[in-house]
Design an enzyme around this catalytic site. Sequence first.
Site, PDB file in Angstrom:
ATOM      1  N   MET A  38       1.041  -1.145   0.155  1.00 57.27           N
ATOM      2  CA  MET A  38       0.002  -0.096   0.023  1.00 57.27           C
ATOM      3  C   MET A  38       0.873   1.077   0.033  1.00 57.27           C
ATOM      4  O   MET A  38       1.873   1.462   0.882  1.00 57.27           O
ATOM      5  CB  MET A  38      -0.905   0.008   1.190  1.00 57.27           C
ATOM      6  CG  MET A  38      -1.875  -0.948   1.389  1.00 57.27           C
ATOM      7  SD  MET A  38      -2.530  -1.074   2.779  1.00 57.27           S
ATOM      8  CE  MET A  38      -2.108  -2.352   3.721  1.00 57.27           C
ATOM      9  N   CYS A 103      -5.855   4.912  11.221  1.00 59.10           N
ATOM     10  CA  CYS A 103      -5.336   4.227   9.918  1.00 59.10           C
ATOM     11  C   CYS A 103      -5.859   2.564   9.778  1.00 59.10           C
ATOM     12  O   CYS A 103      -5.978   2.186   8.625  1.00 59.10           O
ATOM     13  CB  CYS A 103      -3.633   4.379  10.111  1.00 59.10           C
ATOM     14  SG  CYS A 103      -3.054   3.496   8.673  1.00 59.10           S
ATOM     15  N   CYS A 200       1.983   6.162  11.435  1.00 57.68           N
ATOM     16  CA  CYS A 200       1.299   5.374  10.452  1.00 57.68           C
ATOM     17  C   CYS A 200       1.563   5.802   9.111  1.00 57.68           C
ATOM     18  O   CYS A 200       1.198   6.694   8.504  1.00 57.68           O
ATOM     19  CB  CYS A 200      -0.031   5.089  10.883  1.00 57.68           C
ATOM     20  SG  CYS A 200      -0.711   3.912   9.792  1.00 57.68           S
TER      21      CYS A 200
END
Length: 373
Positions: A38, A103, A200
């Site tokens: 990601m 997140c 994050c």
Amino acid sequence: MSDNSKTRVVVGMSGGVDSSVTALLLKEQGYDVIGIFMKNWDDTDENGVCTATEDYKDVVAVADQIGIPYYSVNFEKEYWDRVFEYFLAEYRAGRTPNPDVMCNKEIKFKAFLDYAMTLGADYVATGHYARVARDEDGTVHMLRGVDNGKDQTYFLSQLSQEQLQKTMFPLGHLEKPEVRRLAEEAGLATAKKKDSTGICFIGEKNFKNLLSNYLPAQPGRMMTVDGRDMGEHAGLMYYTIGQRGGLGIGGQHGGDNAPWFVVGKDLSKNILYVGQGFYHDSLMSTSLEASQVHFTREMPEEFTLECTAKFRYRQPDSKVTVHVKGDKAEVIFAEPQRAITPGQAVVFYDGEECLGGGLIDNAYRDGQVCQYI
């Protein structure tokens, strides 16, 4: 032995050792594994290195080593809209947010989970240190990871039953040194890579610089609770309740050399309150109010719960009584607590099980609100 080959598991791979070993274990257990990287933040680190590019190279190397297909997916817009905007709004409001909780809720177990389903996934898996246990009726319970120092259920506390139904945590029964050993024995490219820290997906940036890029700093006065002027602060958003460093004052103000701590904020007057002593009276509270309260499995609309709670990551559990009404809760402490910080998560536990949690709105000292925002 059950045949796992018809069960497709899509693994979120960050380029770190934990997610690498997650993919390895699932592959060894015979699952149909796909790796997904990601990309959620477009930036370079403090040294000008594009960390996402380096991390993706590690994902490719590991995926090739263990023999699984891999893809890269871009969630920069989702991350900005659902996590970073929230992060900035909380700082504007004088609070100290926990972006990792949001997140996980919005990106790793929402945007990523939705994407994995388009690939025909039966489950998603991540390298989090947590466990899931499934009842005969299908209810999923989220349990602490066995490595107490690495347990990440605090950050996963906003996950829903629907999200947990589709989730596997293969590292939950392992301790970190075992994970490293498995990576080294398999010769994985990430075996010796250091653990990531920082926010994050954003990583190890200079936090002050990052915030000042998006929010104008408003310097103001730093004062003691009894009104002594202690100089200037750089901007309330740079300080958190209970913080010791970065105040620029020592024991020279006053009769003793006890260290100084942030003990309060007044957003309306732009004042930062400081006091001496780790257990300064202003840092202690007896209860809190939380909103966005959520449980990992079905609970009544209104109820009272005797359990334990954490108010920050890696803190020992504390006994509490929780009065829940809808998505709000009053949490009463069995013992006074230090530096309960608005914006942070309060997370509830029943023994090994993480029950859920909420976001701290206010702390109270014997019924009086603490001036923390």
